[in-house]
Design a protein around this motif. Structure first.
Motif, mmCIF file in Angstrom:
data_model
loop_
_atom_site.group_PDB
_atom_site.id
_atom_site.type_symbol
_atom_site.label_atom_id
_atom_site.label_comp_id
_atom_site.label_asym_id
_atom_site.label_seq_id
_atom_site.Cartn_x
_atom_site.Cartn_y
_atom_site.Cartn_z
ATOM 1 N N LYS A 208 131.067 14.810 8.058
ATOM 2 C CA LYS A 208 132.423 14.783 8.644
ATOM 3 C C LYS A 208 133.198 13.587 8.101
ATOM 4 N N LEU A 209 132.513 12.471 7.915
ATOM 5 C CA LEU A 209 133.187 11.311 7.329
ATOM 6 C C LEU A 209 133.603 11.606 5.886
ATOM 7 N N LEU A 210 132.739 12.274 5.149
ATOM 8 C CA LEU A 210 133.078 12.621 3.764
ATOM 9 C C LEU A 210 134.292 13.537 3.700
ATOM 10 N N GLU A 211 134.427 14.414 4.675
ATOM 11 C CA GLU A 211 135.604 15.282 4.711
ATOM 12 C C GLU A 211 136.876 14.463 4.840
ATOM 13 N N ARG A 212 136.790 13.372 5.616
ATOM 14 C CA ARG A 212 137.950 12.494 5.798
ATOM 15 C C ARG A 212 138.260 11.726 4.508
ATOM 16 N N LEU A 213 137.234 11.423 3.750
ATOM 17 C CA LEU A 213 137.421 10.621 2.541
ATOM 18 C C LEU A 213 137.838 11.448 1.330
ATOM 19 N N SER A 214 137.635 12.753 1.407
ATOM 20 C CA SER A 214 137.918 13.610 0.246
ATOM 21 C C SER A 214 139.414 13.934 0.144
#
Length: 227
Positions: free
Chosen positions: A221-227
């Protein structure tokens, strides 16, 4: 790509209600799995601890049966930044795009009352930077206050290691306080899923995971925010 700050407990023991203490630290899986996913996606990770002390993993979390049968010690030892972390007090929030807190009982000892960590969390959230926290890591939310002086968790939807899980682990009756209780006392809207199963909650820029099994989902979920 992004630079993610991992704030890790520096505690090596956890003080119980009777004044005795037990060895602890960070939970290996909750640090290593997100680290692998985040760096594997091309982002960089910087580690910080209170005072810049070298953190230790809870020995229980290093057992092969807690890591799918694998010995994760070599992988942890190979992370140079983890062996030589920054001092949390020297962190400049503007250098990072997101903040991640792994758990373990360690945060119940130090980060639960660390004003520097609390301000970092509050400033990140007020600056619309994602903050992801897993398991006992939400203990770091306890000292965090908004610019108006209110608990940052007040009215927020979050999760964390549940009373049910603490009881099942045999620690509830020995603890000074339980994380779920303290979060609720500060006005958090706490929800929990089935014990030991993946469960995450997202409320704006605050992302929380319930237990070790939730660390992978939380990191994604954090990676989704960073992408």
């Amino acid at each position: 790509m992004s630079n993610v700050l991992f704030v890790v407990t520096g505690a090596r023991s956890w003080t119980l209600a009777d004044g005795s203490s037990v060895p602890t630290g960070y939970w290996a899986e909750e640090l290593l799995t997100p680290y692998r996913l985040i760096t594997g996606a091309g982002h960089s990770v910087t580690f910080a601890t209170p005072g810049g002390v070298t953190p230790v993993a809870d020995e229980v979390s290093l057992a092969p049966d807690a890591n799918g049968g694998a010995d994760v010690r070599p992988d942890l030892d190979a992370i140079d930044g983890l062996q030589h972390p920054m001092k949390l007090e020297d962190v400049v929030l503007g250098d990072y795009d997101a903040v991640f807190y792994p758990g373990g009982h360690g945060p119940m000892e130090d980060l639960a009352q660390d004003a520097t960590s609390g301000k970092l969390i509050a400033d990140a959230l007020e600056g619309s930077k994602p903050v992801a926290i897993v398991c006992h890591g939400p203990a770091a939310l306890l000292p965090a206050r908004t610019s108006a002086g209110e608990p940052v968790v007040a009215g927020r939807k979050i999760t964390g290691f549940s009373n049910e899980e603490e009881k099942a682990a045999g620690k509830a009756d020995k603890a000074k306080w339980l994380l779920e209780d303290r979060l609720r006392e500060l006005g958090a809207d706490v929800s929990t899923g089935p014990a030991w199963q993946p469960f995450t909650v997202v409320d704006g820029d605050l992302l929380t995971g319930q237990n070790p099994a939730s660390s992978e989902a939380l990191a994604k979920k954090l990676l989704e925010r960073l992408s």
